[in-house]
Design an enzyme around this catalytic site. Structure first.
Site, short mmCIF file in Angstrom:
data_model
loop_
_atom_site.label_atom_id
_atom_site.label_comp_id
_atom_site.label_asym_id
_atom_site.label_seq_id
_atom_site.Cartn_x
_atom_site.Cartn_y
_atom_site.Cartn_z
N HIS A 55 0.83 -1.23 0.00
CA HIS A 55 0.00 0.00 0.00
C HIS A 55 0.86 1.27 0.00
O HIS A 55 0.50 2.27 0.62
CB HIS A 55 -0.96 0.01 1.19
CG HIS A 55 -1.97 -1.09 1.16
ND1 HIS A 55 -3.18 -0.98 0.52
CD2 HIS A 55 -1.93 -2.35 1.65
CE1 HIS A 55 -3.85 -2.11 0.63
NE2 HIS A 55 -3.11 -2.97 1.31
N ASN A 128 -10.30 -2.97 2.08
CA ASN A 128 -9.96 -2.90 0.66
C ASN A 128 -11.22 -2.61 -0.16
O ASN A 128 -12.32 -2.54 0.40
CB ASN A 128 -9.37 -4.24 0.20
CG ASN A 128 -7.90 -4.39 0.54
OD1 ASN A 128 -7.18 -3.41 0.63
ND2 ASN A 128 -7.47 -5.61 0.73
#
Ligand code: NDP
Length: 495
Positions: A55, A128
């Site tokens: 990320h 997510n």
């Protein structure tokens, strides 16, 4: 002159020469005593903090969560206790596998991490844009992520590593199909759904506990790039998603998500035909309908990206009273791993930074460490119990006891009933959720991605992965095999 903004060193000493270094004569070597040169270069050398291992590329915004429906029968969490109540939030979106400078339109899941600044402390929901994940045990995470990063020898992304790992881990199939659908290349961050993904629990005023999943449905509508459009956008504007979010918020077009939950009672969880804490599976909406909770709106881009986005630290461990964990193994693993990552990446006092700081009461006995920037507890006692301060544990926050099903330390049995079906939900997804065009794009995206598999194990990997697609849906398997030019023999069909 004294009111003017003067140029100063980091220690506040005014100086005049910002661009020229003191030298011996106008053309001579530089003088060591011009320490401002050293201050500038030394600070510059240290501008980067470690990139997030996953990320790394992301953007974030502040906003507001507003309660629109009463869910107090499920939870006593104060953030949900009154209709109309507003709570400040910070949301960071991201891609997963790419480095900090990678393109926003890469095929990848998108991180959707929300920090709710509640009066009972900061609640982080770190999810997510998909309700599921590739693996269901955290021990597999480093291996999985290695396959998404760079090959150790070529230092390039390797479809061979990715498909090798996926084909050897059938539990990944559901998420692989989401990833390979056009939702794997969303049109920026405003047009995707967010999911808490894990199973969490809620506890109400009567200390009754139930399991929940969180859903954030985009009010902007789902919008994706096709594979070709995403590839083109990588060249035209690798920061497309970042720019799209900043531009929208700057022009007052504040994106919104409708927040919903699914609720499963403990009795239902025990009777459920498959493990309800398995992160590779969803809970059917038909059995566990979505319940409206509220609206999340993003309305402010932080003034400084590094300060608030790069230093933002979310941790699934951070749940607040009325919300708790579940036996979801991935969640259990993340409870430890995230805070550890922040201590390494930002430092032990990362929670003192403004974006991470709880705006309400914080009382503890943690002291010192690098960058203790909030006064370090002043002259208050640094131990507990003590006879001097008034700080006491509030027993109203005592955690509800957790009932366990077993007192035997054991390993996961991958063949046990309720654990071994990796194909039913991907099959339903393909047959019942995807439109005709979605199906065509899915097949073409998979064929394109699998065409990158190379090397001595190419056929073995392709055949092993094809078996998974066949087991989800024979038509899907056939279409992919045909696209790859693989002749189907009986052995694949019966594998
Ligand atoms: P439903 O028909 O009630 O729900 C299907 C869900 O799929 C909707 O939430 C929809 O969300 C979402 N969806 C629609 N198009 C796509 C797409 N192209 N890619 C990914 N998701 C899409 O069915 P069930 O709850 O019984 O689930 C059936 C299957 O749907 C599951 O096996 C799973 O694969 C998939 N799914 C299920 C979800 C769940 O939490 N139950 C969530 C997402 C997908 P929307 O249109 O609002 O985006």
């Amino acid at each position: 002159m004294s009111d003017q903004k003067k140029l100063t060193t980091a220690s506040g000493i005014p100086y005049t020469q910002h661009e020229d270094t003191m030298s011996i004569g106008a053309r001579g070597p530089l003088l060591l005593q011009d320490f401002i040169l050293h201050e500038k270069l030394a600070h510059f050398n240290r501008e980067r903090i470690p990139e997030r291992v996953v990320h790394a590329k992301g953007t974030g915004a502040y906003g507001t969560f507003t309660v629109t429906n009463d869910i107090t029968q499920y939870t006593r969490a104060k953030v949900f206790n009154t209709i109309g109540k507003q709570t400040k939030v910070f949301l960071r979106f991201s891609t997963v596998g790419g480095e900090k400078g990678s393109a926003d339109t890469e095929r990848d899941p998108r991180g959707f991490a929300v920090k709710f600044y509640t009066e009972d402390g900061n609640w982080d929901l770190v999810g997510n844009n998909t309700p599921i994940f590739f693996i269901k045990d955290p021990k597999k995470f480093p291996d999985f992520i290695h396959t998404q990063k760079r090959d150790p020898r070529t230092n390039t992304k390797s479809p061979t590593m990715m498909w090798d790992f996926w084909s050897l881990n059938p539990e990944s199939l559901h998420q692989v199909m989401f990833l390979m659908s056009d939702r794997g290349t969303p049109h920026g961050y405003r047009h995707l759904n967010g999911y808490g993904s894990h199973t969490f629990s809620m506890i109400n005023d009567n200390n009754e506990k139930m399991y929940v999943k969180f859903h954030f449905k985009t009010a902007q509508g789902i919008k994706n790039f096709t594979n070709d459009e995403a590839v083109k956008m990588k060249g035209e504007d690798p920061d497309f998603a970042q720019r799209d979010l900043v531009d929208a918020i700057d022009r007052g077009d504040f994106p919104k998500w409708n927040v919903k939950i699914q609720v499963m009672t403990i009795a239902q969880s025990k009777a459920h035909p498959f493990n309800p804490f398995d992160l590779s599976k969803v809970w059917s909406h038909k059995e566990f309908p979505l319940i409206d909770v509220g609206v999340l709106e993003l309305n402010q881009i932080p003034a400084n990206y590094f300060a608030d986005v790069e230093q933002a630290a979310f941790a699934p461990a951070h749940v607040v009273d009325g919300i708790s964990y579940s036996p979801d193994k991935m969640l259990q693993g993340r409870i430890l791993a995230y805070n550890d990552a922040h201590r390494y990446r930002i430092g032990v006092n990362y929670e003192q930074l403004p974006v991470n700081r709880c705006p309400f009461m914080v009382n503890n006995y943690q002291r010192d460490g690098a960058m203790a920037v909030n006064g370090n507890g002043g002259s208050e006692p640094n131990y507990f119990p003590n006879s001097f301060d008034e700080v006491k544990p509030d027993m109203a926050y005592k955690e509800t006891p957790m009932e366990l099903d077993s007192n035997v330390a054991d390993w996961y049995d991958r063949n046990a009933e309720g654990e071994n079906d990796h194909y039913t939900q991907p099959g339903i997804f393909y047959r019942e959720v995807l439109s005709g065009q979605d199906k065509k794009n899915l097949v073409s995206n998979i064929v394109g991605a699998m065409s990158g598999i190379s090397g001595a194990k190419k056929s073995e990997i392709i055949n092993r992965q094809l078996c998974h697609f066949f087991r989800a849906d024979i038509g899907l398997g056939m279409a992919i095999a045909q696209g790859l030019g693989v002749t189907i023999d009986e052995s694949i069909m019966q594998h």
